[in-house]
Motif scaffolding. Structure first.
Motif, PDB file in Angstrom:
ATOM      1  N   PRO A  27      49.790  45.497  45.802  1.00  0.00           N
ATOM      2  CA  PRO A  27      49.278  46.221  47.064  1.00  0.00           C
ATOM      3  C   PRO A  27      47.976  46.255  47.256  1.00  0.00           C
ATOM      4  O   PRO A  27      47.225  46.387  48.330  1.00  0.00           O
ATOM      5  CB  PRO A  27      49.972  47.754  46.980  1.00  0.00           C
ATOM      6  N   ILE A  28      47.197  46.503  46.167  1.00  0.00           N
ATOM      7  CA  ILE A  28      45.704  46.391  46.284  1.00  0.00           C
ATOM      8  C   ILE A  28      44.973  45.290  47.071  1.00  0.00           C
ATOM      9  O   ILE A  28      44.235  45.151  47.892  1.00  0.00           O
ATOM     10  CB  ILE A  28      45.007  46.756  45.038  1.00  0.00           C
ATOM     11  N   LEU A  29      45.768  44.197  46.442  1.00  0.00           N
ATOM     12  CA  LEU A  29      45.179  42.888  47.035  1.00  0.00           C
ATOM     13  C   LEU A  29      45.651  42.680  48.515  1.00  0.00           C
ATOM     14  O   LEU A  29      44.856  42.241  49.463  1.00  0.00           O
ATOM     15  CB  LEU A  29      45.594  41.653  46.226  1.00  0.00           C
ATOM     16  N   LYS A  30      46.899  43.136  48.924  1.00  0.00           N
ATOM     17  CA  LYS A  30      47.181  42.938  50.363  1.00  0.00           C
ATOM     18  C   LYS A  30      46.291  44.111  50.957  1.00  0.00           C
ATOM     19  O   LYS A  30      45.959  43.601  52.316  1.00  0.00           O
ATOM     20  CB  LYS A  30      48.495  43.472  50.453  1.00  0.00           C
ATOM     21  N   GLU A  31      45.858  45.080  50.791  1.00  0.00           N
ATOM     22  CA  GLU A  31      45.007  46.036  51.214  1.00  0.00           C
ATOM     23  C   GLU A  31      43.605  45.387  51.617  1.00  0.00           C
ATOM     24  O   GLU A  31      42.947  45.833  52.754  1.00  0.00           O
ATOM     25  CB  GLU A  31      44.596  47.442  50.618  1.00  0.00           C
ATOM     26  N   ARG A  32      43.216  44.596  50.659  1.00  0.00           N
ATOM     27  CA  ARG A  32      41.970  43.735  50.698  1.00  0.00           C
ATOM     28  C   ARG A  32      42.297  42.693  51.849  1.00  0.00           C
ATOM     29  O   ARG A  32      41.202  41.787  51.908  1.00  0.00           O
ATOM     30  CB  ARG A  32      41.401  43.264  49.438  1.00  0.00           C
TER      31      ARG A  32
END
Ligand SMILES: Nc1ncnc2c1ncn2[C@@H]1O[C@H](COP(=O)(O)OP(=O)(O)O)[C@@H](O)[C@H]1O
Ligand SMILES: [Mg+2]
Length: 176
Positions: A27-32
């Motif tokens: 989810p962190i990578l998706k947010e980025r």
């Protein structure tokens, strides 16, 4: 929005934290702004590599398949995150060489005593009793990477700390 693809290749003993970190980072990578696909060893063995066992040959085939798909994804702008033990250095290096996008090898390290103590899936107990044969770290080899891009020690770090080390590397290389 970033659309640079890369392969984030986790390697480490069973229970070291590969799946946990893949799940934490997704989810962190998706947010980025990354498109993310996770190729988790356990899941791959149910589909892409169904029928393969744990001989060296089958393990190598399994890892080559994961590497092949990760390369397709990453060269098309995806963050391909792989979470399989991938015990043999030679095959990991072969995949590094064939991968056209950035290849980031992450050594998810924890001492054997630690993962055995965790025994998240009860497999070490079975390996020690001989119920499971060819178990990595007990009765099958594990070749840790000598020069990984990132090394985390999950016996000493929290999930957040290990995750941050990986994110810091990706930022530094302007991949996220
Ligand atoms: N820094 C950390 N990173 C990842 N997992 C950690 C960390 N610290 C403790 N753990 C724990 O270690 C276990 C790792 O299990 P798992 O992710 O299933 O391992 P693997 O996929 O490598 O077999 C989980 O219970 C997780 O909560
Ligand atoms: Mg796992």
């Amino acid at each position: 929005m970033s659309n640079k693809g890369f392969t984030l290749w986790f390697t480490g003993l069973s229970g070291s934290g590969k799946s946990t970190l893949a799940e934490y980072l997704t989810p962190i990578l998706k947010e980025r702004g990354c498109k993310v696909e996770v190729l988790d060893g356990d899941e791959v063995r149910e589909n892409l590599s169904k029928g393969l066992g744990f001989s060296k040959e089958d393990r190598d085939t399994n890892i080559r398949r994961i590497g092949y798909v990760a390369n397709l994804l990453s060269r098309n702008g995806c963050a391909a995150v792989t979470a399989a033990i991938s015990p043999y250095a030679a095959v990991r290096n072969e995949i590094r060489d064939l991968t056209t996008a950035a290849f980031i090898e992450v050594y998810v390290y924890a001492p054997l005593e630690c993962v055995e103590e965790r025994d998240t899936k009860g497999l070490y107990k079975k390996a020690r009793s001989g119920e499971i044969k060819n178990f990595t770290g007990i009765s099958d080899p594990y070749e840790g990477p000598e020069d990984p891009e990132v090394r985390v020690d999950t016996s000493k770090e929290t999930i957040e700390e290990s995750g941050q080390k990986i994110l810091d590397y990706l930022s530094e290389k302007e991949l996220i």
